[in-house]
Design a protein around this motif. Structure first.
Motif, PDB file in Angstrom:
ATOM      1  N   UNK A   1      11.057  -1.141  -2.124  1.00 11.76           N
ATOM      2  CA  UNK A   1       9.716  -0.734  -2.555  1.00 11.76           C
ATOM      3  C   UNK A   1       9.650   0.748  -2.886  1.00 11.76           C
ATOM      4  N   UNK A   2      10.521   1.548  -2.290  1.00 18.08           N
ATOM      5  CA  UNK A   2      10.600   2.957  -2.696  1.00 18.08           C
ATOM      6  C   UNK A   2      11.077   3.016  -4.151  1.00 18.08           C
ATOM      7  N   UNK A   3      12.070   2.184  -4.479  1.00 19.13           N
ATOM      8  CA  UNK A   3      12.538   2.116  -5.870  1.00 19.13           C
ATOM      9  C   UNK A   3      11.432   1.640  -6.800  1.00 19.13           C
TER      10      UNK A   3
ATOM     11  N   UNK B   1       0.839  -1.216   0.000  1.00 17.32           N
ATOM     12  CA  UNK B   1       0.000   0.000   0.000  1.00 17.32           C
ATOM     13  C   UNK B   1       0.867   1.256   0.000  1.00 17.32           C
ATOM     14  N   UNK B   2       1.927   1.248   0.809  1.00 20.78           N
ATOM     15  CA  UNK B   2       2.801   2.425   0.871  1.00 20.78           C
ATOM     16  C   UNK B   2       3.449   2.689  -0.486  1.00 20.78           C
ATOM     17  N   UNK B   3       3.885   1.619  -1.160  1.00 19.89           N
ATOM     18  CA  UNK B   3       4.515   1.790  -2.482  1.00 19.89           C
ATOM     19  C   UNK B   3       3.503   2.357  -3.473  1.00 19.89           C
TER      20      UNK B   3
ATOM     21  N   UNK C   1      -0.090   4.603 -11.958  1.00 25.33           N
ATOM     22  CA  UNK C   1       1.143   4.399 -11.177  1.00 25.33           C
ATOM     23  C   UNK C   1       0.842   3.653  -9.879  1.00 25.33           C
ATOM     24  N   UNK C   2      -0.230   4.065  -9.201  1.00 21.27           N
ATOM     25  CA  UNK C   2      -0.611   3.395  -7.944  1.00 21.27           C
ATOM     26  C   UNK C   2      -0.960   1.936  -8.209  1.00 21.27           C
ATOM     27  N   UNK C   3      -1.623   1.705  -9.324  1.00 21.61           N
ATOM     28  CA  UNK C   3      -2.027   0.317  -9.656  1.00 21.61           C
ATOM     29  C   UNK C   3      -0.789  -0.538  -9.940  1.00 21.61           C
ATOM     30  N   UNK C   4       0.149  -0.004 -10.708  1.00 16.88           N
ATOM     31  CA  UNK C   4       1.348  -0.787 -11.066  1.00 16.88           C
ATOM     32  C   UNK C   4       2.099  -1.198  -9.791  1.00 16.88           C
ATOM     33  N   UNK C   5       2.278  -0.253  -8.888  1.00 19.54           N
ATOM     34  CA  UNK C   5       3.061  -0.566  -7.682  1.00 19.54           C
ATOM     35  C   UNK C   5       2.389  -1.653  -6.852  1.00 19.54           C
ATOM     36  N   UNK C   6       1.063  -1.647  -6.770  1.00 17.71           N
ATOM     37  CA  UNK C   6       0.401  -2.714  -6.000  1.00 17.71           C
ATOM     38  C   UNK C   6       0.348  -4.019  -6.787  1.00 17.71           C
TER      39      UNK C   6
END
Ligand code: SF4
Length: 468
Positions: free
Chosen positions: A409-411, A355-357, A378-383
């Motif tokens: 996960x920041x990366x 979630x944070x990522x 972008x939010x979808x890709x990270x999750x």
């Protein structure tokens, strides 16, 4: 299915000042204990208390020792709150409890009680949530004065059995939304950015000056945490003997990169995540973002947004980037809180670090000039690429894999933002679909991988208890 009601969670519910190492296992239990003694005071029964029983259930019991749950409860019983207690005070109060075997309920009613009196039932999971806790106070004749069961549902949110899962205290506003689709609809209809919608949502309950002041305070606490993490050396608490690395990395980086060459951006992002999470692991002051275990990702990516993008900052307002970053991240985080979970005990690490990522990726995409659909992408890709991430902290400590996982996960968040900005915002899997998938994946996940320290790395990596 959660998410039918408009999201009423405030960005200030998701980002809260607390103490490490865990929002659900340290901050939540401390708040619950403080709430309990405040209730006793309200009922006028506090002076009559002569006996106390505290029972922990499920994940809360399984990882209580590694997560600092027991001292947190002792502090809460004495009327301390995680957002205001100072580190020195914590240590003094706990030393006094250990020396006397007594806690002063609400700071005024001494009663014999110590860490060993807290009963742990790791195999008993209450039906409402894996992080259950019951506190019972009795009078000298054995009469029950008050008993309450609390659930620490992640991110420092605490509810009682009679309270709804929705933790947001605010009423719905014209800018509330119950899904990413509705959020995008609001941005379309009013030609706004996601941060603008979230700001309007906050303005229903606070003045603009208050929103600004509180957001910048959160930013400043994050930075102070990073600086403290960088300033400390030695080992993190616990049997793992994990050596702090942030200070050493900082000294080498400042030497290699005095001029902040963009080629070193990734190293600085890693450093911020490492410093914040080392500070969290040692019980320091932290901003839940949206949890303590995942607290390094938002500060690390915000550091990147402020120092390396060259975009987003209003020339007349150098704080604009941080404010918009946190508002956008908060809008995305509220969807996870309402439609799935941010509790590792409920859905594994995908709900915390994932979630944070996702929040950070969306926020960075907006700072980089992304449209609301690119932000959602972008939010979808990270999750999507955090799905299935398990929670298996070695020795129940929020150290391995947690600390490095924040940097990694920041990366991931930065990469997700950059990928989304290469497209036009259209994509096959929506953020709503990936949030629903995270929730169902968490429901299917074996309990061993949900903050119980009974699977994965927690059982495959031996803990060397020999001091060297
Ligand atoms: S593995 Fe993830 S969810 Fe579990 S304690 Fe560590 S950061 Fe939190």
């Amino acid at each position: 299915m959660p998410g039918k009601q408009p999201v009423t969670i405030s960005v200030f519910d998701l980002f809260k000042v607390g103490i490490g190492p865990s929002s659900s296992h340290t901050v939540g239990p401390m708040l619950a204990a403080a709430r309990f003694v405040a209730d006793l005071e309200r009922r006028g029964t506090l002076p009559d208390v002569s006996g106390l029983r505290v029972d922990l259930y499920g994940s809360l019991a399984a990882t209580a020792l590694g997560h600092g749950t027991l001292p947190a409860i002792l502090l809460g019983l004495q009327g301390y709150y995680p957002d205001t207690i100072e580190s020195d005070e914590m240590e003094q109060r706990l030393a006094a409890v250990r020396a006397t075997g007594q806690v002063a309920l609400a700071g005024s009613v001494p009663i014999a009680f110590a860490e060993d009196d807290i009963a742990r039932h790791p195999r008993t999971v209450l039906s409402r949530h894996p992080n259950g806790m019951t506190i019972t106070a009795t009078a000298c004749d054995g009469r029950e004065l008050h008993s309450e069961t609390y659930f620490s549902i992640g991110g420092g949110f605490v509810i009682t059995e009679s309270e709804p899962d929705q933790a947001g205290p605010a009423a719905a506003t014209p800018w509330s939304f119950s899904s990413a689709a509705q959020l995008l609809d609001l941005t379309d209809r009013h030609n706004l950015r996601i941060s603008d919608v979230m700001l309007r949502h906050e303005l229903a309950t606070r003045s603009h000056a208050a929103v600004r002041e509180q957001l910048l305070h959160l930013r400043d606490v994050m930075i102070a945490c990073e600086h403290r993490g960088i300033s400390r050396d030695g080992y993190l608490p616990g049997d793992l003997r994990v050596r702090r690395r942030a200070r050493d990395w900082y000294l080498r980086l400042i030497d290699e990169d005095p001029g902040r060459d963009p080629a070193f951006a990734e190293d600085w992002v890693n450093l911020v995540a490492l410093a914040v999470n080392e500070e969290n692991a040692s019980g320091g002051r932290i901003v839940t973002a949206p949890t303590n275990g995942a607290a390094g990702i938002i500060p690390a990516v915000m550091h990147y947004a402020v120092h390396y993008t060259g975009k987003g900052t209003d020339p007349d307002d150098p704080d604009d980037t941080a404010m918009r970053f946190l508002l956008t991240a908060g809008a995305i985080g509220s969807l996870y809180k309402e439609r799935a979970s941010i509790s590792g005990a409920e859905v594994g690490c995908q709900g915390e670090v994932g979630s944070a990522a996702s929040m950070a990726a969306g926020a960075l995409a907006e700072i980089l000039g992304g449209t609301p659909r690119q932000v959602e992408n972008a939010a979808e890709i990270a999750m999507e690429h955090s799905l299935g991430l398990t929670c298996d902290p070695i020795a129940g400590l929020v150290q391995v894999p947690c600390i490095e996982r924040n940097a990694i996960s920041a990366g991931k968040a930065i990469n997700a933002a950059r990928m989304a900005l290469r497209g036009d915002g259209t994509h096959r899997v929506s953020l709503d679909e990936v949030i629903a998938t995270m929730r169902s994946t968490g429901a299917d996940m074996n309990t061993k991988y949900k903050e119980t320290a009974t699977g994965g790395l927690a059982v495959n990596v031996p803990v060397n208890l020999v001091d060297c």
